[in-house]
Design an enzyme around this catalytic site. Structure first.
Site, short mmCIF file in Angstrom:
data_model
loop_
_atom_site.label_atom_id
_atom_site.label_comp_id
_atom_site.label_asym_id
_atom_site.label_seq_id
_atom_site.Cartn_x
_atom_site.Cartn_y
_atom_site.Cartn_z
N ASP A 117 28.36 -47.67 28.12
CA ASP A 117 29.71 -47.23 28.20
C ASP A 117 30.00 -46.63 29.58
O ASP A 117 30.55 -45.66 29.77
CB ASP A 117 30.18 -46.34 27.10
CG ASP A 117 31.75 -46.09 27.05
OD1 ASP A 117 32.51 -46.90 27.41
OD2 ASP A 117 32.03 -45.32 26.34
N GLY A 158 37.70 -32.20 26.85
CA GLY A 158 37.94 -33.52 26.79
C GLY A 158 37.75 -34.04 25.32
O GLY A 158 37.33 -33.47 24.63
N THR A 182 35.06 -34.52 20.40
CA THR A 182 35.96 -33.48 21.20
C THR A 182 34.59 -32.82 22.29
O THR A 182 33.87 -32.53 21.48
CB THR A 182 36.58 -32.59 20.43
OG1 THR A 182 37.30 -33.30 19.42
CG2 THR A 182 37.75 -31.93 21.14
N LYS A 209 29.58 -30.91 22.71
CA LYS A 209 30.34 -32.25 22.15
C LYS A 209 30.36 -32.41 20.83
O LYS A 209 29.05 -32.17 20.11
CB LYS A 209 29.78 -33.36 22.95
CG LYS A 209 30.88 -34.57 22.63
CD LYS A 209 30.40 -35.89 23.44
CE LYS A 209 29.19 -36.71 22.98
NZ LYS A 209 29.02 -38.00 23.77
#
Ligand SMILES: *[C@@H]1O[C@H](CO)[C@@H](O)[C@H](O)[C@H]1NC(C)=O
Ligand SMILES: *[C@@H]1O[C@H](CO)[C@@H](O)[C@H](O)[C@H]1NC(C)=O
Ligand SMILES: *[C@@H]1O[C@H](CO)[C@@H](O)[C@H](O)[C@H]1NC(C)=O
Ligand SMILES: *[C@@H]1O[C@H](CO)[C@@H](O)[C@H](O)[C@H]1NC(C)=O
Ligand SMILES: *[C@@H]1O[C@H](CO)[C@@H](O)[C@H](O)[C@H]1NC(C)=O
Ligand SMILES: *[C@@H]1O[C@H](CO)[C@@H](O)[C@H](O)[C@H]1NC(C)=O
Ligand SMILES: *[C@@H]1O[C@H](CO)[C@@H](O)[C@H](O)[C@H]1NC(C)=O
Ligand SMILES: *[C@@H]1O[C@H](CO)[C@@H](O)[C@H](O)[C@H]1NC(C)=O
Ligand SMILES: *[C@@H]1O[C@H](CO)[C@@H](O)[C@H](O)[C@H]1NC(C)=O
Ligand SMILES: *[C@@H]1O[C@H](CO)[C@@H](O)[C@H](O)[C@H]1NC(C)=O
Ligand SMILES: *[C@@H]1O[C@H](CO)[C@@H](O)[C@H](O)[C@H]1NC(C)=O
Ligand SMILES: *[C@@H]1O[C@H](CO)[C@@H](O)[C@H](O)[C@H]1NC(C)=O
Length: 743
Positions: free
Chosen positions: A538, A420, A426, A441
């Site tokens: 988010d 992802g 990333t 991550k």
């Protein structure tokens, strides 16, 4: 095998060479078939232990053990060493004059003889006649030219305090030079007052001949000599009585080859000496052997020289590529100079390269370690470590990984392992050494001002243990940007499942509802149960992951705070999450839990409609799915926007309720929206209802009504009079069915 063979051969050659060298140095000192040792003392020719082994009767040594250990005796003296330079080291008795309370001790001799052997003399250069005592006068008596001679000295002192160490000038000690050529002497020691006045520190007077360097007078000597029997004495010896010039051509000449004759310094006779450049025993026929100067200590040390050994001497000649300009000064030839220069430059160049690259590598490695430490500190590693260590339960679940661990887990951040990419970084799939699959991550930006916050969040997240929240396993702070390690969720994001063509229609309404419920529960947990409350900020379908059983896992929260506030908008815009953004929050910048509720509302609508939250494919007024949806539901055209495969008749009830709920979530004013907890409860109720209605395919309306009444009774929240709406929806059940049928 080959290597071993060579090694053995090399060793063997080395052993042979060293044996040869040893043989060359250990030249013979005695005649063939004659013993060359008595006890520990070497016996060189002209001395010998047997008749025929010595040069004559005078040099015959009595090797005996009748006085204790085996030792050579010469005349009445023990010999400790014979030197070929014309000397023999012997031991001689000390004459002692001892008293006890003024009475002479008769068991000790105050008179001794020193008999050197017939033609040997007591060396007058290396020995001294020494008298020690504080009440002493002693004499050296000898015969020369048939006449009696006597010499002596006096040593007195009143206290040992007056003694000057090292000085034999009459206070406690006196000394005399010995006349030349003495062979036979008598030493006598006397006292003036029987030592009555000095007995406590000096019971005896002593008289002896000693090798000068072997006796150091000190106040200790006054009594310590009492326990010493003998002193070392040096004797001189020579061959015969003739001088060199008389004997050279005689058959009795004792010197061997490559040697020269030297007249004895004093007395009569001569000695032999190996010529310059030779060593060995000059009294033997082939005793003097060439010294290999080149091997012992290479004397040719100037550049370009090599040593060539010759008989008795050596020459320094020039090696190849050099020529002799004058007497062994070697100068390099022009042609070889160039070659040497080039080779020299080449070698220095290579050395320089090797050294510098080596240094560079070391420097790099140090720098890396320093950098890692700096990042660790910059990323708040110390604070984090401190905080984590305070929480016992989190310490076991949240780990601080090293850079090495994660590099290995991701196969050095292999592009192929990227699962992802987002505005925040990333995500890589990684496999830890214990075979756990994880998602790693890599954040995009590390901002120093946000460290404390980041740390706090990691600490808070490490406490969260909810089945619908992606679990944080740990982090790595040694890199410039912090790396976060999460549990790996295999089935992709909800976004993919809703919008990717290949996956469209694969999730049933039941699953959709469950996913929505689980997401709502997770957010509710974050808002209420977590302390301090966590606002996700988010919420969107691409941040809801699905595992193999389609269980929802909320991800990517908290980390958003890593990004500075001014860049948040930018990042979210790029991500296309503008469609989820709470309009109130956008205007006021006041972040509340209700912002998450709005975003969740958008996700719910997304689930219901199968449309993207923001799509530029749609006409301008319909770009935002929320506005689009609201306008449709206002116009009561709800079912036009619903996802077609969901809009089946048995779902109608729930769809309508869900749509209603979404509408509430999307209210413009945050305070009008329900809390996440209320949303979660409502969805849970809907699920129960849905399940029930499926269980009763025959649509027992009584049952449904009862169920609904029961569930709405259990509603213990206030949704701004929305409960009325909900009841309406239930009552409209049949009508909606008709509506659906009519389509
Ligand atoms: C050697 O010394 C021993 C003991 O003093 C004596 O008996 C012997 O005769 C001596 N031999 C020679 C060759 O002088
Ligand atoms: C030789 O030395 C030993 C002790 O080392 C002594 O006992 C012996 O008396 C000495 N002999 C002579 C002749 O001085
Ligand atoms: C004997 O004398 C030689 C030559 O003076 C010397 O090299 C050697 O070390 C001496 N040996 C002992 C045991 O004193
Ligand atoms: C030397 O002294 C000894 C005794 O010590 C004596 O027998 C001898 O006669 C003396 N010789 C001379 C020339 O006086
Ligand atoms: C020293 O001793 C001797 C005999 O042992 C004695 O004849 C003499 O008188 C003594 N002298 C003194 C000063 O005591
Ligand atoms: C005597 O003293 C000197 C220096 O003071 C030293 O080198 C030497 O070894 C000493 N000799 C003995 C026998 O102690
Ligand atoms: C002389 O030497 C002895 C030991 O060798 C020491 O005990 C003494 O103090 C010394 N005396 C002086 C005056 O240095
Ligand atoms: C030893 O010296 C005496 C004279 O002192 C001499 O007559 C004799 O020949 C010498 N012995 C040897 C072997 O040289
Ligand atoms: C020794 O003999 C050689 C010849 O054999 C002669 O040249 C030399 O002068 C002689 N030396 C002496 C000192 O007589
Ligand atoms: C003298 O030394 C040389 C070189 O070592 C040797 O060749 C020669 O035989 C020696 N002469 C004698 C008489 O030993
Ligand atoms: C002993 O040698 C010295 C010089 O070293 C010399 O002056 C003296 O005459 C020699 N004595 C004898 C007896 O040869
Ligand atoms: C070395 O010895 C040889 C013969 O003994 C002689 O010819 C030569 O000049 C010597 N060389 C030196 C440098 O002493």
């Amino acid at each position: 095998m080959g290597f071993l063979g060579i090694l053995i051969q090399v060793t063997w050659v080395a052993v042979m060479l060293s044996e040869l060298a040893a043989a060359a140095i250990a030249f013979p000192i005695a005649l063939p078939n004659c013993p060359d040792k008595c006890g520990d003392v070497k016996i060189p020719y002209p001395f010998g232990l047997r008749k025929g082994c010595s040069i004559d009767q005078d040099f015959l040594i009595n090797c005996t053990n009748s006085f204790g250990p085996t030792q050579p005796i010469l005349g009445n003296l023990n010999v400790t060493n014979f030197s070929l330079e014309g000397q023999a080291h012997v031991l001689a008795y000390i004459a002692k004059d001892c008293y006890k309370k003024g009475v002479l001790d008769h068991s000790i001799w105050n008179m001794v003889w020193l008999r050197s052997g017939l033609n040997f003399t007591i060396s007058n250069t290396q020995n001294k006649f020494i008298v020690v005592g504080c009440d002493t006068h002693a004499y050296l008596k000898f015969q020369q030219d048939k006449e009696n001679f006597s010499t002596g000295c006096v040593s007195v002192c009143e206290s040992s305090r007056h003694i000057v160490n090292g000085s034999c000038s009459g206070i406690g000690c006196c000394e005399l030079n010995i006349p030349n050529g003495l062979k036979y002497v008598k030493l006598v020691s006397y006292s003036f007052k029987n030592h009555t006045e000095v007995e406590d520190f000096n019971p005896c007077g002593y008289a002896f001949i000693s090798q000068q360097t072997m006796f150091n007078f000190s106040s200790d000597s006054l009594h310590s000599l009492q326990h010493q029997k003998m002193t070392p004495v040096v004797l001189d010896w020579a061959i015969g009585t003739e001088r060199c010039k008389d004997v050279v051509n005689k058959s009795s000449y004792a010197c061997g080859g490559n040697s020269t004759c030297i007249d004895s310094d004093n007395g009569s006779g001569y000695r032999c000496k190996c010529m310059e450049g030779y060593h060995g025993n000059p009294y033997l026929h082939l005793g003097c052997q060439d010294i290999n100067e080149c091997e012992d200590h290479n004397p040719c040390k100037l550049p370009g020289q090599k040593c060539i050994n010759g008989p008795g001497n050596y020459t320094c000649s020039c090696i190849k590529g050099y020529h002799d300009v004058s007497a062994g000064i070697c100068v390099i030839n022009q042609s070889s100079r160039l070659v040497t220069l080039l080779v020299g430059i080449g070698i220095s160049f290579m050395v320089a390269i090797v050294c510098s690259s080596w240094l560079y590598l070391i420097f790099k490695k140090r720098q890396l370690i320093k950098l890692k430490q700096r990042f660790f500190e910059q990323n708040g590693g110390l604070i984090l470590q401190q905080k984590l260590s305070k929480q016992e339960n989190s310490a076991e679940t949240t780990k601080i990984f090293t850079m090495k661990d994660l590099k290995k887990a991701t196969n050095n951040y292999d592009e192929a392992l990227i699962i992802g990419r987002g505005g925040f970084g990333t995500v890589y799939k990684g496999i830890l050494p214990n075979n756990t699959i994880v998602a790693i991550k890599k954040s995009k930006i590390g901002d120093e001002s946000q460290i404390e916050q980041f740390i706090n969040e990691v600490v808070v997240l490490s406490q969260i243990n909810h089945r619908n929240v992606v679990k944080l396993l740990g982090c790595c702070l040694e890199t410039q940007v912090p790396l976060l390690v999460y549990e790996f969720i295999p089935n992709g994001t909800l976004f993919e499942h809703i919008h990717h063509e290949s996956k469209v229609s694969t999730i049933s309404w039941e699953t959709c509802l469950r996913i929505a419920t689980e997401t709502a529960e997770a957010l509710s947990y974050l808002h209420c149960a977590a302390s301090p409350p966590i606002i996700h900020r988010d919420v969107k379908s691409s941040n809801i992951l699905l595992d193999s059983t389609y269980t929802a896992k909320v991800s990517d929260f908290g980390a958003s705070k890593l990004v500075p506030l001014d860049q948040t908008q930018l990042a979210t815009l790029v991500q296309g999450t503008l469609g989820y953004l709470d309009p109130e929050y956008m205007q006021t910048s006041q972040l509340t839990e209700k912002s998450d509720v709005y975003s969740f509302g958008v996700v719910l609508v997304e689930l219901l409609t199968g449309k993207k939250a923001l799509s530029f494919d749609r006409p301008e007024e319909e770009r935002s799915l929320a506005i689009h949806f609201l306008s449709f539901s206002k116009d009561n055209r709800l079912f036009e926007v619903l996802e077609k495969h969901l809009a089946k008749e048995e779902n109608v009830e729930q769809l309508k309720e869900a749509a209603n709920l979404a509408k509430m979530c999307l209210r413009l004013k945050g305070e009008d929206r329900p809390t996440m907890k209320e949303v979660a409860t409502k969805l849970e109720d809907l699920r129960k209802m849905e399940k029930h209605s499926r269980d009763n395919v025959d649509s027992n309306s009584e049952e449904t009504k009862f169920l609904h009444t029961r569930t709405s009774d259990s509603h213990n929240y206030d949704v701004d009079n929305q409960s009325a709406d909900v009841n309406d929806t239930v009552r409209d059940h049949v009508a909606l069915l008709d509506f659906d049928d009519g389509r």
